[in-house]
Structure formats: C-alpha cells, structure tokens
Design an enzyme around this catalytic site. Structure first.
Site, PDB file in Angstrom:
ATOM      1  CE  LYS A  79      -1.625   2.897   2.816  1.00 34.60           C
ATOM      2  NZ  LYS A  79      -1.634   4.174   2.078  1.00 34.60           N
TER       3      LYS A  79
ATOM      4  CB  CYS B  36      13.019   9.300   8.288  1.00 40.54           C
ATOM      5  SG  CYS B  36      14.112   8.092   7.555  1.00 40.54           S
TER       6      CYS B  36
ATOM      7  CB  SER C 112       4.015  10.244  11.395  1.00 36.12           C
ATOM      8  OG  SER C 112       2.735   9.648  11.389  1.00 36.12           O
TER       9      SER C 112
HETATM   10  P1  NAD Z   1       1.991   9.141   7.830  1.00 32.07           P
HETATM   11  O1  NAD Z   1       2.199   8.458   9.126  1.00 32.07           O
HETATM   12  O2  NAD Z   1       1.048  10.250   7.749  1.00 32.07           O
HETATM   13  O3  NAD Z   1       1.507   8.081   6.720  1.00 32.07           O
HETATM   14  C1  NAD Z   1       2.201   6.856   6.517  1.00 32.07           C
HETATM   15  C2  NAD Z   1       1.193   5.821   6.009  1.00 32.07           C
HETATM   16  O4  NAD Z   1       0.200   5.624   7.010  1.00 32.07           O
HETATM   17  C3  NAD Z   1       0.479   6.241   4.740  1.00 32.07           C
HETATM   18  O5  NAD Z   1       0.453   5.145   3.864  1.00 32.07           O
HETATM   19  C4  NAD Z   1      -0.908   6.632   5.209  1.00 32.07           C
HETATM   20  O6  NAD Z   1      -1.902   6.265   4.277  1.00 32.07           O
HETATM   21  C5  NAD Z   1      -1.104   5.857   6.499  1.00 32.07           C
HETATM   22  N1  NAD Z   1      -1.852   6.591   7.525  1.00 32.07           N
HETATM   23  C6  NAD Z   1      -1.802   7.923   7.777  1.00 32.07           C
HETATM   24  N2  NAD Z   1      -2.583   8.221   8.836  1.00 32.07           N
HETATM   25  C7  NAD Z   1      -3.111   7.067   9.265  1.00 32.07           C
HETATM   26  C8  NAD Z   1      -4.006   6.714  10.337  1.00 32.07           C
HETATM   27  N3  NAD Z   1      -4.487   7.630  11.160  1.00 32.07           N
HETATM   28  N4  NAD Z   1      -4.339   5.423  10.487  1.00 32.07           N
HETATM   29  C9  NAD Z   1      -3.853   4.475   9.665  1.00 32.07           C
HETATM   30  N5  NAD Z   1      -3.015   4.750   8.634  1.00 32.07           N
HETATM   31  C10 NAD Z   1      -2.654   6.021   8.434  1.00 32.07           C
HETATM   32  O7  NAD Z   1       3.456   9.560   7.315  1.00 32.07           O
HETATM   33  P2  NAD Z   1       3.801  10.455   6.053  1.00 32.07           P
HETATM   34  O8  NAD Z   1       3.414  11.851   6.343  1.00 32.07           O
HETATM   35  O9  NAD Z   1       3.329   9.815   4.801  1.00 32.07           O
HETATM   36  O10 NAD Z   1       5.396  10.324   6.030  1.00 32.07           O
HETATM   37  C11 NAD Z   1       6.245  11.147   6.781  1.00 32.07           C
HETATM   38  C12 NAD Z   1       6.662  10.463   8.059  1.00 32.07           C
HETATM   39  O11 NAD Z   1       7.321   9.229   7.777  1.00 32.07           O
HETATM   40  C13 NAD Z   1       7.665  11.279   8.858  1.00 32.07           C
HETATM   41  O12 NAD Z   1       7.315  11.233  10.213  1.00 32.07           O
HETATM   42  C14 NAD Z   1       8.983  10.572   8.609  1.00 32.07           C
HETATM   43  O13 NAD Z   1       9.948  10.743   9.619  1.00 32.07           O
HETATM   44  C15 NAD Z   1       8.521   9.150   8.522  1.00 32.07           C
HETATM   45  N6  NAD Z   1       9.485   8.316   7.826  1.00 32.07           N
HETATM   46  C16 NAD Z   1      10.234   7.479   8.580  1.00 32.07           C
HETATM   47  C17 NAD Z   1      11.213   6.687   7.974  1.00 32.07           C
HETATM   48  C18 NAD Z   1      12.062   5.779   8.807  1.00 32.07           C
HETATM   49  O14 NAD Z   1      12.856   5.061   8.244  1.00 32.07           O
HETATM   50  N7  NAD Z   1      11.922   5.790  10.118  1.00 32.07           N
HETATM   51  C19 NAD Z   1      11.395   6.753   6.585  1.00 32.07           C
HETATM   52  C20 NAD Z   1      10.589   7.620   5.845  1.00 32.07           C
HETATM   53  C21 NAD Z   1       9.639   8.398   6.479  1.00 32.07           C
END
Ligand code: NAD
Length: 523
Positions: A216, A324, A269
């Site tokens: 996804k 990240c 996140s």
């Molecule tokens: P996000 O958490 O908003 O979304 C990530 C995924 O979760 C998406 O596919 C989204 O559809 C889903 N999602 C969002 N809200 C949700 C909810 N309430 N319930 C269930 N699913 C949900 O993250 P983002 O804004 O797409 O990405 C940025 C974040 O990702 C930053 O915090 C960044 O640090 C993190 N990140 C971490 C790494 C790592 O290796 N630790 C790598 C890349 C990005």
C-alpha cells in the site's frame, strides 16, 4: 506509436487485460512522453494490481487528487479503497503462496534479476515520476531510485542469505537442522517522502523468501509504485505474488486486521507507526514499524569547517527536509557556534528553490499545500517562542505556483521550544549552543525520538564516545545523512521504531521467515 492521450497506462480508461497485454508498448510510450503528459488525465482513477490484473476500484469509491507539488497540476486520482480491496488482494496473495513457496529460491531470485533489469532500464523514467509527484529534485529522485534497486540486488542473494544451519549427532544418532520457511502473506504501508524506494525496502525480500505480498503506497504519491508494479508484472512474477492496493487510513486498518496477513512492514510518522504496531500485533502479526525522527547533529570545535557546513546544509535542506534522516537540530559545541552561524546562513541563502526538474534547482517544493502550511506554522511558532530566525524561507524568492518554502535557519534555539522538540519535516534547521559533548549527548538522550544522529569532529575519542553512547540506532561520524545501504538494517530506536527487526539487510531474512528446527532420528 499511439499517443498517451488515447492509450493511458494504469487507469480506468484501459481495460485491465489491455494494460497487461500492452506491457512493453505501454512502457515504451511512457518513456517517450514527459511524465506530466503521461499522468495528467484529470478524469482518470488509478487501478489496483490484484492477482496479476489491474482492477478498478468499486464504482463510487472515494478518490483523492494527486498533484504535482511544483506546479499544482493534476496528475490523476487515487482510489481510497478499504476492506473490500484488501480482502481481494490478500485472497490473491494467499492463493499464490503455496506454489510460490515451492519455487526454488534460486528461481525466485531469477524473477528478481529480471525485475532489477527492468528497473535499471526505466530508472530515469521512474526518477521523473518521483520528482513529478513528490517534488524532490531529479538528482535526489535518481539517488532514491538507485537505493531502491539496490534492495532488489540484495534480495537476489536469498539462496545464500536464507540458509539455515545444521548439526549432526545432537544426541546419539539424532540430527538437528534449522531451516527458514516463508510464512505466507506480508504487507507494507509506505510514507510519502520516498515514493519509489520505501516499498522496495520490503517486498523484494519478502517474495525472495517465498512469501506473497500486498503493497500500500502513500495516497499522496501513488504513481511511482504504479510504474514499479507495471515493471514487476513484466518481470513475470506469477499472478498474486505481488499485489498493489491504493488507499489511506481505512486500507491500513483493513491490513492490520486481516487474519491472513502474517506480518506488516510500516514506515511513516511515529503516532501512526505506534497505532499500526499495536493494531497489527493485536491481530497476531509480526510488525516492524519505522516512525518519525528528530535528528541531532553535534559539531565539535575541531571539525572541518567547510565540509561540516556543507554536510549540515545538505542534511537539513536536501529533499526539502522531508527525510527521516534529515538533520533537524545542530548542537554547536563551544567555539563552533560562531562559524556555524555564519556558514549555515550562507549555505541556506545559497539554496536554489524551484521545480525539481530544472537542472540548477537544489531544493524542490513541499509535498502538499497542507504540509507547507504545517511547516510555515512551525516557523511562526519558533519566532513566537523567541528563537532568532536568521534565514526566513517565507521571504525567499519563490515560484508563483507550487508549494514552496525557502530554507529557514533558527539560532538560539533551546530544548523546550517546539521547533527543537517536534518533527517539522521541512527545510527548517535549528542551531543551539552547548558547552561540551556531555551536554550534547544529554540533550539527545532526553528526546523521545531516536532515529539518526551525527557528530562532526577530528577527534577519534570524541567520535568513539559519540558512537558508543548516542541514543540513535543510525549514527554517523562526519556524515550528515547516516543512511545504511541495503545490505545493512535500517531503523531507529525509542519512539522512532516499534518492533525489533529493522528494514532490509540481513534482518529482512529474519523478519520474512520462520526459523523451523527439525530434529530427526533414522534407525
Ligand atoms: P503518515 O504516518 O502520515 O503516513 C504513513 C502511512 O500511514 C500512509 O500510507 C498513510 O496512508 C497511512 N496513515 C496515515 N494516517 C493514518 C491513520 N491515522 N491510520 C492508519 N493509517 C494512516 O506519514 P507520512 O506523512 O506519509 O510520512 C512522513 C513520516 O514518515 C515522517 O514522520 C517521517 O519521519 C517518517 N518516515 C520514517 C522513515 C524511517 O525510516 N523511520 C522513513 C521515511 C519516512
């Protein structure tokens, strides 16, 4: 060759079977046209890839616009599926599993070799799609695509990396062996910031081990995975081995709850990572959930000045801070503060902001209007809390359209300020003074997130102490972005990671297999 206006790829206008049959023709056409031409089909809704077919979302299903953040141009619509789509994808993956696990690992690797060749051939096109839907510069997009391809390369080593171990005569006449077996269906849930790369951290390893998969992508940037799955289909993976389901929160919830999914790899996140970790674990799944970050960069007074400033600026402003691994807070030890203040201001002012496809541009837009507003809000809060805004990216010369913000640099940041505590995920760098390495390590240790951290120094003993003590699972010496290569594990600590086995590297072979112990006596 037909124009893409009449033969769009991946969308509702083309019957699924036609897309599959089009295969190389469709890809050749994509290669011929600029990604905006290919993807600017306002009425079009992306399809899911389930059981080897491009399948339309249910009639009347909710959709979401996908726009180019540099131009605001509409690129397409993504369906926001849910339980129904996940159930169909899992059923296809479950049906494909028994035959796929019996394909010898060396043959499974050959599918991955074919996939890698196709990815190599289409790497430039893929990078263009990444830039169009995410905004990062083409150079950054190319780098991220390359990092993704490297995961496929490592996964091709499955015949060696999946091996178990054995001992004869564990008791008289009794032999014992430990083998690794695939478990069934796995899924990944990806964030917006690396549209091509992050899913490649997972599914090549999972299928190399004999599992089947449901991917996804982020609903904000679904197009790169459309192309990647078109390539996967061409590589000849049997139907159902790899499935793509678009969607948002409901899709994630359906994945976490589905009884046939054995494990979930999540990146996003921290609050959502924790939700996914809890929900999926509650339903009996393995989970690796990589969360958010607030990365500290410690600079000792003896650090190489020009190289350090360049690395810090690249870390903070590369990918517009949407990494990240982005450096977020510079902890300037002792006398380094003065030269960092000057050097970072100059470096921030030298950043060229614009459309990531332009060759001279060094920083693209933020991914969406909502995210831009969120980052601008952090800048306002920093000012309100008394940090000194040395470079105000809001006042930079920015393109008239698109979701742009210039680099922002705060000085005199204190630990209590919101800009020092929360993940901003934009081009905002905080500078703070600390008296010594002890104070820097203590500051880092109090932060609840612990993804990555760096030290800049000429001192071996300071570097060793930092590596030994710093509370981050990815740490670097004189490097601004401590990104492990695909043959090492990737993931943070504390609130940045939920689970135990990290992404890719050797740990992937642990996450995607069960280690079965077999004890036999033949008399
Ligand atoms: P996000 O958490 O908003 O979304 C990530 C995924 O979760 C998406 O596919 C989204 O559809 C889903 N999602 C969002 N809200 C949700 C909810 N309430 N319930 C269930 N699913 C949900 O993250 P983002 O804004 O797409 O990405 C940025 C974040 O990702 C930053 O915090 C960044 O640090 C993190 N990140 C971490 C790494 C790592 O290796 N630790 C790598 C890349 C990005």
């Amino acid at each position: 060759m037909a124009s893409l206006a009449s033969t769009p790829v991946w969308t509702d206008r083309v019957p699924a079977a036609a897309v599959i049959r089009l295969g190389r023709v469709a890809l050749a056409a994509v290669a011929t046209y600029a990604p905006d031409e290919v993807l600017s089909m306002p009425a079009d809704i992306l399809r899911n890839f389930i059981g080897g077919e491009w399948v339309a979302a249910a009639a009347g299903a909710a959709t979401r616009e996908v726009r180019n953040p540099a131009t605001e141009q509409l690129l397409g619509h993504v369906p926001l599926g849910g339980e129904r789509e996940v159930a169909a994808a899992v059923a296809a993956a479950r049906a494909a599993f028994p035959a796929w696990r019996q394909v010898p690992p060396v043959e499974r690797a050959r599918y991955l070799f074919a996939f890698k060749r196709l990815l190599d051939e289409h790497a430039e096109q893929l990078a263009e799609v990444v830039t169009r839907e995410h905004g990062k510069t083409l150079a950054e997009a190319r780098g991220s695509v390359q990092r993704g391809i490297e995961c496929v390369e490592v996964a091709c080593g499955a015949p060696s990396l999946m091996m178990g171990y054995a001992l004869e005569d564990v008791a008289r006449g009794i032999d014992c062996e430990a083998v690794r077996q695939p478990l069934g269906v796995f899924a990944c849930i990806a964030p917006f910031n690396f549209p091509a790369m992050v899913p490649l951290w997972f599914f090549p390893f999972a299928v190399a081990c004999g599992n089947t998969f449901v991917c996804k992508p982020s609903e904000q940037v679904p197009l790169s995975q459309q192309l990647i799955f078109e390539l996967a289909a061409q590589a000849g993976f049997p139907a159902g081995v790899l499935n793509l389901v678009h969607g948002g929160r409901e899709t994630v919830e359906a994945i976490c709850a589905h009884p046939e999914i054995r494990g979930v790899s999540f990146v996003g996140s921290s609050p959502v990572a924790e939700l996914v970790y809890r929900a999926a674990a509650m339903h009996g799944k393995r989970v690796q959930a990589l969360g958010g970050a607030k990365n500290f960069m410690v600079v000792m007074p003896d650090a190489d000045r020009p190289k350090t400033v360049a690395a810090l600026a690249g870390s903070a402003f590369g990918c517009a801070g949407e990494r990240c691994l982005a450096g977020s807070v510079v902890l300037a030890v002792g006398g380094s503060h003065e030269w960092l203040r000057t050097g970072l201001r100059e470096a921030a002012q030298a950043v060229v902001v614009g459309d990531g496809t332009a060759p001279d541009v060094t920083m693209g837009p933020l991914v969406s209007k909502a995210h831009l507003e969120r980052v601008r809000d952090y800048v306002e809060r920093g000012v309100a809390e008394g940090a000194e805004l040395l470079v105000d990216g809001r006042a930079a010369q920015l393109p008239a359209r698109g979701w742009f913000l210039g680099p922002c640099l705060f000085d005199r940041v204190t630990r209590e300020m919101v800009v020092a505590r929360e993940e901003i995920f934009g081009p905002v760098l905080c500078l703070a003074s600390v008296p010594d390495l002890d104070a820097a390590l203590a500051w880092i240790a109090t932060h609840p997130l612990a993804n990555a951290s760096s030290i800049f120094t000429d001192s071996g003993s300071a570097a060793r102490r930092f590596k030994y003590e710093v509370e981050a699972s990815m740490a670097a010496v004189n490097i601004g972005v401590p990104a492990p290569m695909s043959f090492f594990g990737f993931g943070g600590a504390k609130g940045s990671f939920f689970g135990d086995l990290k992404a890719h590297g050797r740990e992937a072979f642990d996450f995607y297999t069960d280690r079965k112990v077999l004890i036999s006596r033949w008399t």
